[in-house]
Motif scaffolding. Structure first.
Motif, PDB file in Angstrom:
ATOM      1  N   TYR A  15       0.922  -1.359  -0.071  1.00 55.91           N
ATOM      2  CA  TYR A  15       0.392  -0.284  -0.109  1.00 55.91           C
ATOM      3  C   TYR A  15       1.250   1.173   0.032  1.00 55.91           C
ATOM      4  O   TYR A  15       2.482   1.458  -0.076  1.00 55.91           O
ATOM      5  CB  TYR A  15      -1.132   0.406   1.094  1.00 55.91           C
ATOM      6  CG  TYR A  15      -2.067  -0.842   0.895  1.00 55.91           C
ATOM      7  CD1 TYR A  15      -3.418  -0.710   0.918  1.00 55.91           C
ATOM      8  CD2 TYR A  15      -1.729  -2.047   1.763  1.00 55.91           C
ATOM      9  CE1 TYR A  15      -4.047  -1.725   0.102  1.00 55.91           C
ATOM     10  CE2 TYR A  15      -2.924  -3.934   1.236  1.00 55.91           C
ATOM     11  CZ  TYR A  15      -3.733  -2.491   1.443  1.00 55.91           C
ATOM     12  OH  TYR A  15      -5.113  -3.873   1.177  1.00 55.91           O
ATOM     13  N   THR A  22       0.830  -5.840   0.204  1.00 59.48           N
ATOM     14  CA  THR A  22      -0.333  -6.611  -0.683  1.00 59.48           C
ATOM     15  C   THR A  22      -0.015  -6.817  -2.143  1.00 59.48           C
ATOM     16  O   THR A  22       0.967  -7.867  -1.856  1.00 59.48           O
ATOM     17  CB  THR A  22      -1.888  -5.507  -0.881  1.00 59.48           C
ATOM     18  OG1 THR A  22      -2.403  -5.902  -1.561  1.00 59.48           O
ATOM     19  CG2 THR A  22      -0.344  -4.562  -1.973  1.00 59.48           C
ATOM     20  N   TRP A  25      -4.251 -11.149  -5.163  1.00 53.68           N
ATOM     21  CA  TRP A  25      -4.950 -12.511  -3.877  1.00 53.68           C
ATOM     22  C   TRP A  25      -5.186 -13.895  -4.682  1.00 53.68           C
ATOM     23  O   TRP A  25      -6.614 -13.898  -5.561  1.00 53.68           O
ATOM     24  CB  TRP A  25      -6.754 -11.938  -4.296  1.00 53.68           C
ATOM     25  CG  TRP A  25      -7.483 -12.480  -2.483  1.00 53.68           C
ATOM     26  CD1 TRP A  25      -7.895 -13.348  -2.728  1.00 53.68           C
ATOM     27  CD2 TRP A  25      -7.339 -12.010  -1.160  1.00 53.68           C
ATOM     28  NE1 TRP A  25      -8.621 -13.549  -0.787  1.00 53.68           N
ATOM     29  CE2 TRP A  25      -8.105 -13.042  -0.303  1.00 53.68           C
ATOM     30  CE3 TRP A  25      -6.847 -10.550  -0.633  1.00 53.68           C
ATOM     31  CZ2 TRP A  25      -8.712 -12.782   0.675  1.00 53.68           C
ATOM     32  CZ3 TRP A  25      -7.389 -10.818   0.368  1.00 53.68           C
ATOM     33  CH2 TRP A  25      -7.399 -11.653   1.069  1.00 53.68           C
ATOM     34  N   GLU A  56      -0.893 -11.459  -2.394  1.00 54.27           N
ATOM     35  CA  GLU A  56      -1.451 -10.985  -0.964  1.00 54.27           C
ATOM     36  C   GLU A  56      -0.666 -12.073   0.050  1.00 54.27           C
ATOM     37  O   GLU A  56      -1.874 -12.538  -0.358  1.00 54.27           O
ATOM     38  CB  GLU A  56      -3.382 -10.819  -0.663  1.00 54.27           C
ATOM     39  CG  GLU A  56      -3.674 -10.934   0.503  1.00 54.27           C
ATOM     40  CD  GLU A  56      -2.979  -8.435   1.349  1.00 54.27           C
ATOM     41  OE1 GLU A  56      -2.920  -9.181   1.953  1.00 54.27           O
ATOM     42  OE2 GLU A  56      -3.073  -8.129  -0.144  1.00 54.27           O
ATOM     43  N   GLY A 104      -8.039  -8.352  -5.397  1.00 52.07           N
ATOM     44  CA  GLY A 104      -7.697  -7.925  -4.018  1.00 52.07           C
ATOM     45  C   GLY A 104      -7.351  -6.338  -4.086  1.00 52.07           C
ATOM     46  O   GLY A 104      -7.702  -5.189  -5.434  1.00 52.07           O
ATOM     47  N   HIS A 105      -6.438  -6.114  -3.290  1.00 52.92           N
ATOM     48  CA  HIS A 105      -6.297  -4.049  -2.819  1.00 52.92           C
ATOM     49  C   HIS A 105      -5.895  -4.013  -3.780  1.00 52.92           C
ATOM     50  O   HIS A 105      -5.538  -2.663  -4.073  1.00 52.92           O
ATOM     51  CB  HIS A 105      -6.330  -4.592  -1.023  1.00 52.92           C
ATOM     52  CG  HIS A 105      -7.462  -5.357  -0.819  1.00 52.92           C
ATOM     53  ND1 HIS A 105      -6.618  -5.936  -0.191  1.00 52.92           N
ATOM     54  CD2 HIS A 105      -8.646  -4.406  -0.708  1.00 52.92           C
ATOM     55  CE1 HIS A 105      -8.420  -6.119   0.522  1.00 52.92           C
ATOM     56  NE2 HIS A 105      -8.884  -5.478   0.110  1.00 52.92           N
ATOM     57  N   MET A 108      -6.416  -1.842  -7.104  1.00 52.17           N
ATOM     58  CA  MET A 108      -6.685  -0.700  -7.490  1.00 52.17           C
ATOM     59  C   MET A 108      -5.761   0.821  -7.914  1.00 52.17           C
ATOM     60  O   MET A 108      -5.977   2.133  -7.847  1.00 52.17           O
ATOM     61  CB  MET A 108      -7.354   0.263  -5.931  1.00 52.17           C
ATOM     62  CG  MET A 108      -8.597  -0.381  -5.435  1.00 52.17           C
ATOM     63  SD  MET A 108      -9.393  -0.465  -4.246  1.00 52.17           S
ATOM     64  CE  MET A 108      -8.339  -0.543  -2.423  1.00 52.17           C
ATOM     65  N   TYR A 109      -4.286   0.155  -7.474  1.00 51.55           N
ATOM     66  CA  TYR A 109      -3.151   0.970  -7.290  1.00 51.55           C
ATOM     67  C   TYR A 109      -2.672   1.206  -8.945  1.00 51.55           C
ATOM     68  O   TYR A 109      -2.205   1.746  -9.599  1.00 51.55           O
ATOM     69  CB  TYR A 109      -1.697   1.074  -6.318  1.00 51.55           C
ATOM     70  CG  TYR A 109      -1.888   1.018  -5.199  1.00 51.55           C
ATOM     71  CD1 TYR A 109      -1.810   2.291  -4.769  1.00 51.55           C
ATOM     72  CD2 TYR A 109      -3.212   0.239  -4.622  1.00 51.55           C
ATOM     73  CE1 TYR A 109      -1.818   2.778  -2.980  1.00 51.55           C
ATOM     74  CE2 TYR A 109      -3.086   0.478  -2.850  1.00 51.55           C
ATOM     75  CZ  TYR A 109      -2.816   1.650  -2.572  1.00 51.55           C
ATOM     76  OH  TYR A 109      -3.012   1.989  -1.358  1.00 51.55           O
ATOM     77  N   CYS A 135     -14.405  -8.941  -7.320  1.00 49.00           N
ATOM     78  CA  CYS A 135     -13.728  -8.037  -6.398  1.00 49.00           C
ATOM     79  C   CYS A 135     -12.964  -6.338  -7.107  1.00 49.00           C
ATOM     80  O   CYS A 135     -14.547  -6.094  -8.007  1.00 49.00           O
ATOM     81  CB  CYS A 135     -12.949  -8.872  -5.174  1.00 49.00           C
ATOM     82  SG  CYS A 135     -12.451  -7.863  -4.188  1.00 49.00           S
ATOM     83  N   HIS A 136     -12.369  -6.083  -6.546  1.00 51.26           N
ATOM     84  CA  HIS A 136     -11.263  -4.733  -6.605  1.00 51.26           C
ATOM     85  C   HIS A 136     -11.238  -4.948  -7.973  1.00 51.26           C
ATOM     86  O   HIS A 136     -11.063  -3.835  -8.444  1.00 51.26           O
ATOM     87  CB  HIS A 136     -10.481  -4.257  -5.795  1.00 51.26           C
ATOM     88  CG  HIS A 136     -10.929  -4.477  -4.116  1.00 51.26           C
ATOM     89  ND1 HIS A 136     -10.983  -4.966  -3.698  1.00 51.26           N
ATOM     90  CD2 HIS A 136     -11.119  -2.907  -3.431  1.00 51.26           C
ATOM     91  CE1 HIS A 136     -11.524  -5.291  -2.111  1.00 51.26           C
ATOM     92  NE2 HIS A 136     -11.629  -3.598  -2.456  1.00 51.26           N
TER      93      HIS A 136
END
Length: 137
Positions: A15, A22, A25, A56, A104-105, A108-109, A135-136
């Motif tokens: 992050y 992270t 996923w 992750e 997974g998070h 988003m990046y 998901c994301h």
């Protein structure tokens, strides 16, 4: 003619705070991969920057580390794919019938503003191909 799916994975390993890790996923790749494979689809990986795909850490623990994730981690050939994903400029969208964005998070990046992924997705969609995500993603 064999149908082909392009699976999109992340290159982001943390992050904003580098100590907060992270990555991909894993089960969000392996579940779809398993279903596509069972139905005879050929598959490849692409990531925004190409190269290594971090995992992750939370996805590698119970209950998220399920059968399909364990099988992938036990297969050196499939794990090697996560060390050398293609970059968007190496992909010819005309060779794919569908594109699948993993979640997974981390995604988003590096997914939203990636022009290469946008180009690939647009070309697949405009040819009548399938654009999908989880998901994301």
């Amino acid at each position: 003619m064999t149908k082909r799916v392009l699976n999109v994975v992340t290159n982001v390993g943390h992050y904003d705070d580098p100590s907060h890790t992270t990555g991909l996923w894993l089960s969000e790749l392996t579940h779809a991969w398993h279903v596509f494979e069972e139905h005879g689809y050929e598959q490849n990986l692409v990531s925004p920057a190409g190269g290594a795909v971090p995992l992750e850490p939370r996805a590698l623990k119970f209950p998220n580390h399920d059968k399909t994730a364990k099988e992938r981690r036990a297969d050196p050939g499939k794990m090697a794919m996560l060390q050398n994903a293609a970059s968007p400029d190496q992909i010819d969208p005309s060779e794919y019938d569908a594109i699948y964005f993993t979640g997974g998070h981390a995604v988003m990046y590096d997914f939203p503003d990636n022009e290469g992924l946008q180009r690939i997705t647009r070309e697949i969609y405009e040819r009548g191909g399938v654009v999908s995500s989880v998901c994301h993603g």
